[in-house]
Motif scaffolding. Structure first.
Motif, PDB file in Angstrom:
ATOM      1  N   ILE A  56       0.841  -1.197   0.000  1.00 28.75           N
ATOM      2  CA  ILE A  56       0.000   0.000   0.000  1.00 28.75           C
ATOM      3  C   ILE A  56       0.874   1.243   0.000  1.00 28.75           C
TER       4      ILE A  56
ATOM      5  N   ARG B 151       3.981   1.615  -1.042  1.00 31.89           N
ATOM      6  CA  ARG B 151       4.651   1.781  -2.346  1.00 31.89           C
ATOM      7  C   ARG B 151       3.688   2.304  -3.394  1.00 31.89           C
ATOM      8  N   LEU B 152       2.511   1.694  -3.429  1.00 31.27           N
ATOM      9  CA  LEU B 152       1.503   2.109  -4.405  1.00 31.27           C
ATOM     10  C   LEU B 152       1.164   3.580  -4.230  1.00 31.27           C
ATOM     11  N   SER B 153       0.947   3.970  -2.998  1.00 32.14           N
ATOM     12  CA  SER B 153       0.515   5.341  -2.758  1.00 32.14           C
ATOM     13  C   SER B 153       1.630   6.322  -3.118  1.00 32.14           C
TER      14      SER B 153
ATOM     15  N   LEU C 250       3.849   5.790  -5.467  1.00 33.41           N
ATOM     16  CA  LEU C 250       3.875   5.810  -6.924  1.00 33.41           C
ATOM     17  C   LEU C 250       2.794   6.734  -7.484  1.00 33.41           C
ATOM     18  N   PHE C 251       1.561   6.523  -7.017  1.00 34.56           N
ATOM     19  CA  PHE C 251       0.460   7.325  -7.552  1.00 34.56           C
ATOM     20  C   PHE C 251       0.564   8.787  -7.134  1.00 34.56           C
ATOM     21  N   SER C 252       1.115   9.050  -5.960  1.00 37.38           N
ATOM     22  CA  SER C 252       1.208  10.464  -5.576  1.00 37.38           C
ATOM     23  C   SER C 252       2.295  11.174  -6.389  1.00 37.38           C
TER      24      SER C 252
ATOM     25  N   LEU D 224       2.520  10.697  -9.436  1.00 38.18           N
ATOM     26  CA  LEU D 224       1.803  10.973 -10.691  1.00 38.18           C
ATOM     27  C   LEU D 224       0.609  11.903 -10.483  1.00 38.18           C
ATOM     28  N   SER D 225       0.438  12.400  -9.279  1.00 37.18           N
ATOM     29  CA  SER D 225      -0.789  13.131  -8.962  1.00 37.18           C
ATOM     30  C   SER D 225      -0.667  14.639  -9.154  1.00 37.18           C
ATOM     31  N   ASP D 226       0.505  15.098  -9.546  1.00 35.07           N
ATOM     32  CA  ASP D 226       0.690  16.544  -9.694  1.00 35.07           C
ATOM     33  C   ASP D 226       0.808  16.946 -11.163  1.00 35.07           C
TER      34      ASP D 226
ATOM     35  N   LEU E 115       3.306  15.503 -14.108  1.00 35.64           N
ATOM     36  CA  LEU E 115       2.748  14.784 -15.259  1.00 35.64           C
ATOM     37  C   LEU E 115       3.243  15.402 -16.554  1.00 35.64           C
TER      38      LEU E 115
ATOM     39  N   LEU F 194      11.407   7.231 -11.108  1.00 35.31           N
ATOM     40  CA  LEU F 194      10.554   7.369 -12.280  1.00 35.31           C
ATOM     41  C   LEU F 194      11.321   8.005 -13.427  1.00 35.31           C
TER      42      LEU F 194
ATOM     43  N   LEU G 112       1.636   3.458 -17.383  1.00 37.23           N
ATOM     44  CA  LEU G 112       0.689   3.927 -16.368  1.00 37.23           C
ATOM     45  C   LEU G 112      -0.040   5.180 -16.827  1.00 37.23           C
ATOM     46  N   MET G 113       0.725   6.114 -17.393  1.00 40.21           N
ATOM     47  CA  MET G 113       0.103   7.349 -17.853  1.00 40.21           C
ATOM     48  C   MET G 113      -0.878   7.079 -18.983  1.00 40.21           C
TER      49      MET G 113
ATOM     50  N   GLY H  74      -3.933   5.641 -17.614  1.00 42.67           N
ATOM     51  CA  GLY H  74      -4.665   6.710 -16.936  1.00 42.67           C
ATOM     52  C   GLY H  74      -5.423   7.579 -17.919  1.00 42.67           C
TER      53      GLY H  74
END
Lengths: 121, 121
Positions: free
Chosen positions: B34, B36-38, B40-42, B44-46, B50, B88, B110-111, B114
């Motif tokens: 969890i 690691r996942l979070s 990774l996604f965070s 990509l969250s800005d 991006l 990344l 991933l992008m 998305g």
DNA sequence: TATCCATATGAGCATGTTTTCAGATTATTT
DNA sequence: AAATAATCTGAAAACATGCTCATATGGATA
């Protein structure tokens, strides 16, 4: 005068590779897409929400979700609202209870893809 | 006494569907995953990150990236550090310049995934 | 060596996020 | 209708994030 100037003179540096800059600018994702993408990924960026989403392989009520992620019902409800607003989760009312489930398979796919990546680094 | 109680009595609600709760708890992702996942996604969250990542289809120096995303070199450098720390993005030094590129194809995948999701909602 | 240039870093401020607490809804049950 | 139950909501506190400004590196060039 050059109307391509960054607004507010934010960047006053010289281009090093004008060709590359030109290419990147032309192929850039439109702002709307960037905005959507960032909203999607930020929904997935919080541990609590990830655990909720992962648990929602089964349909679950708020109360049980709260037990599963070990947080207050209120906290879970707030997160569910966010997930609902972003269409990642669907709510089904049944009497005074509300049962939640994933909105579609995209979410699971994204998480699975993420897990693969996270475990290969 | 019940040692399954949430720590700090956070959740005092009754289980509605004990079977479902048991199932979800057993199949839950381990905390490390969890986390690691979070992360990774965070990453990509800005929006800025991006745009940087998307531009890095081509190898680019900090300076040109700053022009492309229309932000200060400093701001971009800060974001690149974060992206480097999370593996990344890769840095290649060439004299006094540093050229950045995507660390691997997972990021792009991933992008892309998305984008597909974001445009189908 | 002194200077310049590209990049990196630290501190600080402004803004966002996540949780808690108290109270409001909505629906059942007596 | 009143009490109870599950969920929702608003406000505020605690924490995290993203940018800017000033300054430090590290490498090239005079």
């Amino acid at each position: 005068m050059d109307t391509n100037e960054p607004s507010g003179d934010v960047c006053t540096v010289h281009e090093i590779d004008p060709e590359a800059v030109k290419y990147a600018k032309q192929h850039a994702l439109p702002g709307r897409n960037i905005e959507r993408l960032s909203r999607l990924f930020s929904a997935l960026s919080d541990p609590t929400r990830l655990r909720i989403l992962h648990a929602l392989t089964i349909e679950l009520c708020v109360c049980d979700l709260a037990i599963i992620v070990d947080l207050s019902v209120s906290a879970v409800s707030h997160q569910l609202r966010l997930l609902r607003d972003r269409d990642l989760v669907r709510a089904r009312r049944d009497g005074r209870m509300v049962h939640y489930s994933l909105a579609d398979e995209h979410v699971r796919h994204l998480m699975d893809t993420g897990v693969v990546h996270a475990n290969e680094g």
